[in-house]
Design a protein around this motif. Structure first.
Motif, PDB file in Angstrom:
ATOM      1  N   ASN A   1      -6.574  -1.344  -9.508  1.00 22.29           N
ATOM      2  CA  ASN A   1      -7.849  -1.931  -8.893  1.00 22.29           C
ATOM      3  C   ASN A   1      -8.357  -2.720  -9.988  1.00 22.29           C
ATOM      4  OD1 ASN A   1      -7.204  -0.702  -6.380  1.00 22.29           O
ATOM      5  ND2 ASN A   1      -8.682   1.081  -6.747  1.00 22.29           N
TER       6      ASN A   1
ATOM      7  N   ARG B   1      -4.203   4.162  -9.754  1.00 22.02           N
ATOM      8  CA  ARG B   1      -4.955   3.597  -8.878  1.00 22.02           C
ATOM      9  C   ARG B   1      -6.128   2.708  -9.419  1.00 22.02           C
ATOM     10  NH1 ARG B   1      -8.574   7.491  -6.112  1.00 22.02           N
ATOM     11  NH2 ARG B   1      -9.482   7.461  -7.988  1.00 22.02           N
ATOM     12  N   ASN B   2      -6.659   3.431 -10.327  1.00 22.92           N
ATOM     13  CA  ASN B   2      -7.824   2.541 -10.855  1.00 22.92           C
ATOM     14  C   ASN B   2      -7.294   1.613 -11.711  1.00 22.92           C
ATOM     15  OD1 ASN B   2      -9.579   4.901  -9.937  1.00 22.92           O
ATOM     16  ND2 ASN B   2      -9.686   5.823 -11.710  1.00 22.92           N
TER      17      ASN B   2
ATOM     18  N   ARG C   1      -1.746  -0.938  -3.311  1.00 23.61           N
ATOM     19  CA  ARG C   1      -2.941  -0.382  -3.204  1.00 23.61           C
ATOM     20  C   ARG C   1      -2.646   1.326  -2.898  1.00 23.61           C
ATOM     21  NH1 ARG C   1      -3.601  -2.929   0.620  1.00 23.61           N
ATOM     22  NH2 ARG C   1      -4.800  -4.762  -0.328  1.00 23.61           N
ATOM     23  N   ILE C   2      -3.236   2.013  -3.546  1.00 17.90           N
ATOM     24  CA  ILE C   2      -3.112   3.538  -3.593  1.00 17.90           C
ATOM     25  C   ILE C   2      -4.017   4.393  -2.985  1.00 17.90           C
ATOM     26  CG2 ILE C   2      -2.553   5.558  -5.121  1.00 17.90           C
ATOM     27  CD1 ILE C   2      -1.228   3.752  -7.171  1.00 17.90           C
ATOM     28  N   TRP C   3      -3.862   4.967  -2.067  1.00 20.48           N
ATOM     29  CA  TRP C   3      -4.433   6.124  -1.667  1.00 20.48           C
ATOM     30  C   TRP C   3      -3.955   7.548  -2.374  1.00 20.48           C
ATOM     31  CZ3 TRP C   3      -4.246   2.019   1.239  1.00 20.48           C
ATOM     32  CH2 TRP C   3      -5.564   1.577   2.235  1.00 20.48           C
ATOM     33  N   ALA C   4      -4.750   8.143  -3.115  1.00 18.41           N
ATOM     34  CA  ALA C   4      -4.186   8.943  -4.111  1.00 18.41           C
ATOM     35  C   ALA C   4      -4.521  10.423  -3.877  1.00 18.41           C
ATOM     36  CB  ALA C   4      -4.726   8.803  -5.533  1.00 18.41           C
TER      37      ALA C   4
ATOM     38  N   ASP D   1       0.055   8.300  -2.082  1.00 20.63           N
ATOM     39  CA  ASP D   1       0.692   9.142  -3.186  1.00 20.63           C
ATOM     40  C   ASP D   1       0.167  10.452  -2.958  1.00 20.63           C
ATOM     41  OD1 ASP D   1       0.887  10.596  -5.795  1.00 20.63           O
ATOM     42  OD2 ASP D   1       1.579   8.605  -6.511  1.00 20.63           O
TER      43      ASP D   1
ATOM     44  N   ASP E   1      -8.475  10.411  -2.760  1.00 27.05           N
ATOM     45  CA  ASP E   1      -8.838   9.691  -1.500  1.00 27.05           C
ATOM     46  C   ASP E   1      -8.278  10.252  -0.295  1.00 27.05           C
ATOM     47  OD1 ASP E   1      -9.575   7.074  -3.028  1.00 27.05           O
ATOM     48  OD2 ASP E   1      -7.442   7.267  -3.597  1.00 27.05           O
TER      49      ASP E   1
ATOM     50  N   SER F   1       0.728  -1.201   0.070  1.00 24.97           N
ATOM     51  CA  SER F   1       0.048   0.099  -0.195  1.00 24.97           C
ATOM     52  C   SER F   1       0.775   1.120   0.026  1.00 24.97           C
ATOM     53  CB  SER F   1      -0.921   0.093   1.052  1.00 24.97           C
ATOM     54  OG  SER F   1      -1.764  -1.013   1.269  1.00 24.97           O
TER      55      SER F   1
ATOM     56  N   ALA G   1      -1.738   9.725 -10.489  1.00 29.36           N
ATOM     57  CA  ALA G   1      -1.854   8.659  -9.205  1.00 29.36           C
ATOM     58  C   ALA G   1      -3.339   8.295  -9.428  1.00 29.36           C
ATOM     59  CB  ALA G   1      -1.699   9.275  -8.087  1.00 29.36           C
TER      60      ALA G   1
END
Length: 433
Positions: free
Chosen positions: A142, A138-139, A150-153, A128, A208, A125, A134
């Motif tokens: 996913n 991320r999409n 896994r990205i929290w953008a 970003d 995110d 994880s 980003a």
């Protein structure tokens, strides 16, 4: 230069993900790092089904209906989280000119390789913190189109006119006049109302998390690395609006005054924190604010600043002064009892080298167990998720294994040869990459 015009069709040109199928698995670990206690447990079997940890058994248990994987010479840990990366770019002597020469799709294609390197280094994880590529990356991850963490953008960072996140810093007068002054849509704010609009724009774009630049920065084309760049009222407006959308706010901050304003404004984390004072440490402990040191970035820029031509001349003095200080600040913050979580600012340094931050944290006086907790259970708390960060039944099957015992020798983190994310195996001993 903005990269918001990413072509939707781009994702269909990307390579398909290469993980092994997510079949029921039994991982036979010689040791298991318990992130809650910060201790290593001997001889455990982790049973994984449908992307989740089904159970953790003592000993080398035979589990019918599962594929057994021998990690008896390894220490298994929860998948690591890097809370500060920029997967859309990587520093080089050409970085500043490339902003003008390259297109959105060039940066997007580069990000695919950076994401895979990060995942294979053990980081399942990431957060970003700034970069228009980003959310699209991320999409794609996913959707299973490419391999990556896994990205929290954050998407576009939020700054002030002339501040660290102003995308037009360094432009000549003709170009600046042609483009016009950036506003909240571009992440540049100069009032409380602007601040609210900028957060809402990030929501519209699918972010995110919210990233603000509370002070000047090292790599922006501007003189100051530490001047405060928001009022407390503006930061509070950002934080309050972010809460409306379930967002947390990360604040880039080097200078003491801007850092203080960010903590008073209610941000979740301070990134870098170079000139953190005892007063700010006390305030952070009072407010429950997290600190993400990014020692890796400090060491990288301080080193490269001594290489003629690597950075523009306006950058070099800042890189030398700020970069050399961050590790000492991290040492003081740990001794002072500030909550610390893991982040590298990779994209400044080379992607895939993220695990070196563990070594730098230990050099700063943190026990190896504390450094590992920073990238596991602590990082999950910063993100606001209870889905990961520990190896327990019901959690995501994000698991990393390294030979030996990193609590005995932290350099073991550089030897990752098993990576599982959501039950899919991306790297395992004896398998060619």
């Amino acid at each position: 230069m903005h990269r918001q015009r990413l072509a939707t069709a781009l994702v269909f040109l990307l390579p398909m993900a290469s993980a092994f199928a997510t079949e029921p698995t039994a991982l036979h670990c010689g040791r298991l790092f318990d992130a809650r206690s910060g201790t290593v447990l001997a001889d455990r079997t982790i049973v994984v089904r449908e992307g989740r940890i089904a159970e953790v058994l003592a000993g080398h248990a035979d589990v019918p209906g599962t594929k057994a994987i021998d990690l008896t010479r390894h220490t298994c840990t929860p998948g690591w989280t890097d809370l500060h990366v920029h997967l859309g770019s990587q520093s080089s002597p050409k970085s500043y000119e490339e902003e003008f020469r390259l297109d959105d799709t060039d940066f997007a294609f580069r990000s695919v390789g950076y994401a895979k390197k990060t995942l294979l280094a053990g980081f399942t994880s990431v957060r970003d913190l700034g970069g228009e590529v980003a959310p699209h990356l991320r999409n794609a991850i996913n959707q299973g189109l490419v391999d990556g963490p896994r990205i929290w953008a954050a998407g576009t960072s939020i700054g002030t006119t002339g501040g660290h996140a102003d995308p037009t810093n360094g432009y000549n007068a003709e170009l600046s006049h042609l483009i016009g002054p950036p506003g909240p849509t571009e992440g540049v704010v100069n009032s409380v109302d602007d601040a609210r609009q900028a957060v809402r724009q990030r929501y519209k774009e699918g972010s995110d998390v919210i990233k603000i630049t509370a002070t000047g920065g090292v790599l922006s084309y501007a003189r100051s690395a530490d001047a405060p760049q928001f009022t407390v009222e503006e930061i509070k407006a950002i934080v309050d609006t972010a809460k409306d959308y379930g967002y947390r706010v990360a604040a880039h901050a080097h200078g003491a005054e801007g850092m203080k304003r960010a903590v008073l404004g209610g941000v979740t984390s301070i990134e870098h924190g170079t000139y953190m004072t005892d007063e700010i440490m006390s305030l952070m402990k009072q407010k429950g604010t997290w600190y993400v040191p990014t020692i890796s970035a400090g060491r990288f820029v301080a080193d490269k600043a001594r290489t003629e031509g690597y950075f523009p001349e306006i950058i070099r003095p800042k890189a030398i002064q700020v970069g050399a200080q961050i590790q000492d600040t991290a040492a003081r913050a740990y001794k002072g009892g500030v909550k610390i979580a893991f982040g590298t600012d990779m994209g400044v340094g080379p992607h895939g080298d993220n695990a070196r931050e563990f070594i730098y944290m230990v050099e700063a006086g943190m026990p190896a167990a504390v450094a590992l907790q920073a990238a596991t259970i602590n990082a999950a708390q910063v993100l606001g998720t209870d889905e990961q960060g520990v190896i327990e039944a019901g959690k995501r099957a994000d698991i990393v294994a390294v030979p030996g015992n990193p609590l005995d020798d932290i350099r073991a983190v550089l030897g990752v040869d098993f990576v599982m994310k959501d039950g899919a195996i991306y790297r395992q001993p004896g398998t060619a990459l």
